[in-house]
Design an enzyme around this catalytic site. Structure first.
Site, PDB file in Angstrom:
ATOM      1  N   CYS A  93       0.329  18.754 -61.210  1.00 55.26           N
ATOM      2  CA  CYS A  93       0.633  17.662 -60.287  1.00 55.26           C
ATOM      3  C   CYS A  93       1.293  18.129 -58.986  1.00 55.26           C
ATOM      4  CB  CYS A  93       1.448  16.597 -61.009  1.00 55.26           C
ATOM      5  SG  CYS A  93       1.305  14.992 -60.218  1.00 55.26           S
ATOM      6  N   ARG A 126      -0.251   4.162 -56.534  1.00 56.86           N
ATOM      7  CA  ARG A 126      -0.263   5.412 -57.303  1.00 56.86           C
ATOM      8  C   ARG A 126      -1.389   5.383 -58.325  1.00 56.86           C
ATOM      9  NH1 ARG A 126       4.068   8.341 -56.296  1.00 56.86           N
ATOM     10  NH2 ARG A 126       3.861   9.623 -58.158  1.00 56.86           N
ATOM     11  N   HIS A 189      -0.177  15.591 -66.840  1.00 58.82           N
ATOM     12  CA  HIS A 189       1.105  15.812 -67.520  1.00 58.82           C
ATOM     13  C   HIS A 189       0.866  15.477 -68.987  1.00 58.82           C
ATOM     14  CE1 HIS A 189       3.675  15.829 -63.871  1.00 58.82           C
ATOM     15  NE2 HIS A 189       2.836  14.947 -63.400  1.00 58.82           N
TER      16      HIS A 189
HETATM   17  N1  GLN Z   1       4.872  13.687 -55.608  1.00 60.21           N
HETATM   18  C1  GLN Z   1       3.497  13.891 -55.907  1.00 60.21           C
HETATM   19  C2  GLN Z   1       2.662  12.632 -55.863  1.00 60.21           C
HETATM   20  O1  GLN Z   1       3.141  11.550 -56.089  1.00 60.21           O
HETATM   21  C3  GLN Z   1       3.392  14.546 -57.259  1.00 60.21           C
HETATM   22  C4  GLN Z   1       3.895  13.703 -58.388  1.00 60.21           C
HETATM   23  C5  GLN Z   1       3.934  14.405 -59.689  1.00 60.21           C
HETATM   24  O2  GLN Z   1       4.149  15.619 -59.769  1.00 60.21           O
HETATM   25  N2  GLN Z   1       3.805  13.629 -60.762  1.00 60.21           N
HETATM   26  O3  GLN Z   1       1.478  12.691 -55.585  1.00 60.21           O
END
Ligand code: GLN
Length: 237
Positions: A93, A126, A189
């Site tokens: 990520c 998101r 993840h």
């Molecule tokens: N901050 C990054 C995003 O939101 C990565 C997030 C994460 O590592 N889960 O895209």
């Protein structure tokens, strides 16, 4: 045999149990009689590239990514050399995004290492939820959980897998992650490796190759892990 794992910045990048990936790598090595050493690095420490087989970089919030990126850029040439010479990097990520050219958040741009020819831009909302992908180098599907605001375009890079369920790199092109030499970069993840012991073993094998050649890993009893993996695949696909 010894497997040396460098965990980059667990104090800053450790979302959704990324630490579980380190546990899976080291335990699955130890269960086969392979010694596993984990070194946890902070921003202040110097990475011992010579004696490292796997570099792991986890996920983090935009704020934490900004803290880490300056330090990574100072080591850019060394990290790129490590990967180009077959070193294994697992980046999840936020760590994945930092291997690319940049991560653009509105007016602000976080510069990445440029190891991968990919770019990331924060989109609207998101991309969150379970993911199932199909790779072309593993028999079993890879499952995980994603939560990212960034959308990644991988240009000509090889995706880690094809999205069977979930959003993946950008929610549109059905690609997830990137695989380049022994670099595995992904939005998954979960943590990723306990959920996917087949991928974990692939990484252990690749990372030991430079030192010991093509070794056969002893088979482990993965009945529970495979049942959990299958359950997720059948639930969503
Ligand atoms: N901050 C990054 C995003 O939101 C990565 C997030 C994460 O590592 N889960 O895209």
């Amino acid at each position: 045999m010894t497997l040396n794992i460098a965990h980059l910045y667990p104090d800053l990048l450790n979302l959704y149990g990324d630490r579980g990936n380190i546990a899976a790598l080291s335990l699955r090595a130890q269960w086969r009689g392979i010694e596993a050493n984990v070194t946890e690095y902070t921003l202040e420490s110097e990475i011992d590239f010579e004696n490292t087989d796997i570099i792991f970089v986890g996920g983090g919030s935009d704020r934490e990514q900004k803290l880490v990126c300056g330090r990574l850029l100072e080591m850019k040439d060394k990290i790129i050399d490590f990967a180009e010479n077959g070193g294994c990097i697992v980046a999840v990520c936020g760590g994945y995004q930092l291997l690319g050219k940049y991560y653009k958040l509105g007016d602000e741009t976080i510069e990445g290492l440029g190891l991968l020819d990919i770019v990331t831009e924060r989109g609207e909302g998101r991309l969150i939820g379970n993911v199932v992908i199909k790779t072309d180098f593993l028999e079993r599907h890879v499952v995980g959980f994603e939560n990212h605001g960034g959308r990644t375009e991988i240009n000509g890079c090889t995706p880690l897998g094809k999205v069977m369920y979930g959003k993946g790199n950008n929610g549109t092109d059905k690609t997830e992650g990137v695989i380049y030499k022994n670099v595995i970069a992904t939005y998954l993840h979960g943590p990723l490796l306990p959920k996917n012991p087949h991928l974990c073993d692939y990484i252990i094998k690749k990372s030991l190759y430079n030192k010991y050649g093509d070794i056969e890993l002893k088979k482990l009893d993965d009945t529970a892990e495979i049942a959990a993996n299958d359950y997720i695949v059948h639930r969503f696909c």
